[in-house]
Design a protein around this motif. Structure first.
Motif, short mmCIF file in Angstrom:
data_model
loop_
_atom_site.label_atom_id
_atom_site.label_comp_id
_atom_site.label_asym_id
_atom_site.label_seq_id
_atom_site.Cartn_x
_atom_site.Cartn_y
_atom_site.Cartn_z
N ASP A 58 42.38 38.98 52.84
CA ASP A 58 42.17 39.86 53.99
C ASP A 58 41.91 41.30 53.54
N ALA A 59 42.68 41.74 52.54
CA ALA A 59 42.57 43.13 52.09
C ALA A 59 41.24 43.39 51.39
N VAL A 60 40.81 42.46 50.53
CA VAL A 60 39.56 42.72 49.81
C VAL A 60 38.34 42.53 50.70
N THR A 61 38.39 41.57 51.62
CA THR A 61 37.24 41.40 52.52
C THR A 61 37.11 42.60 53.45
N ASP A 62 38.24 43.22 53.81
CA ASP A 62 38.18 44.46 54.59
C ASP A 62 37.50 45.57 53.81
N ARG A 63 37.49 45.45 52.49
CA ARG A 63 36.89 46.47 51.63
C ARG A 63 35.48 46.08 51.17
N GLY A 64 34.91 45.08 51.81
CA GLY A 64 33.53 44.71 51.50
C GLY A 64 33.35 43.77 50.33
N VAL A 65 34.43 43.08 49.95
CA VAL A 65 34.40 42.19 48.79
C VAL A 65 34.72 40.76 49.26
N ASP A 66 33.92 39.79 48.84
CA ASP A 66 34.21 38.39 49.15
C ASP A 66 35.41 37.91 48.33
N CYS A 67 36.01 36.79 48.76
CA CYS A 67 37.16 36.25 48.02
C CYS A 67 37.07 34.73 47.97
N LEU A 68 37.13 34.19 46.77
CA LEU A 68 37.15 32.75 46.56
C LEU A 68 38.58 32.31 46.24
N ARG A 69 39.20 31.62 47.19
CA ARG A 69 40.52 31.02 46.98
C ARG A 69 40.30 29.54 46.63
N PHE A 70 40.93 29.06 45.57
CA PHE A 70 40.67 27.68 45.16
C PHE A 70 41.96 26.91 44.88
N ASP A 71 41.85 25.59 44.93
CA ASP A 71 42.94 24.70 44.52
C ASP A 71 42.61 24.13 43.15
N TYR A 72 43.65 23.98 42.33
CA TYR A 72 43.46 23.37 41.02
C TYR A 72 43.12 21.89 41.15
N GLY A 73 42.54 21.34 40.08
CA GLY A 73 42.34 19.90 40.00
C GLY A 73 43.66 19.21 39.67
N ASP A 74 43.59 17.97 39.19
CA ASP A 74 44.80 17.22 38.87
C ASP A 74 45.67 17.98 37.88
N TRP A 75 46.99 17.89 38.07
CA TRP A 75 47.96 18.60 37.24
C TRP A 75 47.72 18.32 35.76
N ASP A 76 47.70 19.40 34.94
CA ASP A 76 47.40 19.26 33.52
C ASP A 76 48.19 20.26 32.69
N GLU A 77 49.45 20.47 33.06
CA GLU A 77 50.38 21.29 32.26
C GLU A 77 49.90 22.71 32.01
N GLY A 78 49.05 23.22 32.87
CA GLY A 78 48.54 24.58 32.72
C GLY A 78 47.22 24.66 31.99
N TYR A 79 46.88 23.63 31.21
CA TYR A 79 45.62 23.64 30.45
C TYR A 79 44.42 23.50 31.38
#
Length: 205
Positions: A58-79
């Motif tokens: 919300d904050a960055v789009t208010d400042r004219g910047v797009d935002c990509l929020r994503f979900d991770y794929g299958d759990w892989d211990e951080g790798y």
């Protein structure tokens, strides 16, 4: 704010939501900058709809910047999760002139580790990162390798994440470090978090 679904390429099932910058008219030019937002731990119900990610979006789009929020794929211990973030950054870099990176908790560490490998980034902000995801993904070590401006926002009553070593190293490197008197989840302060991150990344994008 309008949004579109995104399938991030790279061999793992990584799905995201692209939130478009607020504009005064439909004819307005498309944003030239984007923030990629990394969610908290997927095994602890972390996902792209997390309220802290939404506040930053919300904050960055208010400042004219797009935002990509994503979900991770299958759990892989951080790798695999770091790979997912890197692929999301790559997706954004192909489409935008300027790209920044944000993450919360586990995602904050993912963001720092990813930023160490992406000199093209204009800024990275980590909210309550933990020091380490796995033996090969250490936020403290990553800070030494990041070329862009770094912001750290931490909670002084946070007993969930091992954030102190990250904050200590960030201060030694003269990164922007903000402490808030709250817990790991920043309850009641998500709007303030959004504005802090929005100001930092927005001014660099």
């Amino acid at each position: 704010m309008s949004s579109d679904p995104v399938l991030v390429p790279g061999g793992r099932d990584v799905r995201g939501t692209l939130d478009y910058a607020a504009s005064e008219s439909e004819e307005a030019d498309r944003a030239s900058a984007c923030v990629v937002a990394c969610p908290p731990h997927p095994q602890h119900r972390g996902h792209r709809g997390d309220e802290r990610l939404r506040a930053v979006s919300d904050a960055v789009t208010d400042r004219g910047v797009d935002c990509l929020r994503f979900d991770y794929g299958d759990w892989d211990e951080g790798y695999g999760e770091c790979t997912d973030a890197d692929n999301a950054v790559g997706w954004a870099l192909e489409r935008y002139e300027r790209v920044g990176l944000f993450g919360f908790s586990f995602g904050g560490t993912v963001a720092l580790v990813t930023a160490a490998e992406r000199p093209e980034l204009r800024g990275v902000s980590a909210l309550a990162p933990t020091a380490e995801l796995n033996p090969d993904a250490d936020a403290v070590d990553a800070l030494d390798e990041i070329d862009c401006p770094v912001q750290l926002v931490v909670a002084t009553r946070d007993t969930t994440a091992d954030w102190e070593p990250v904050a200590e190293r960030a201060r030694a490197l003269d990164c922007a470090v903000t402490e808030l008197s709250t817990d790991h989840f920043f309850l009641g302060q998500t709007d303030e978090v959004g504005e802090l991150v929005g100001d930092f990344l927005g001014s660099r994008l």
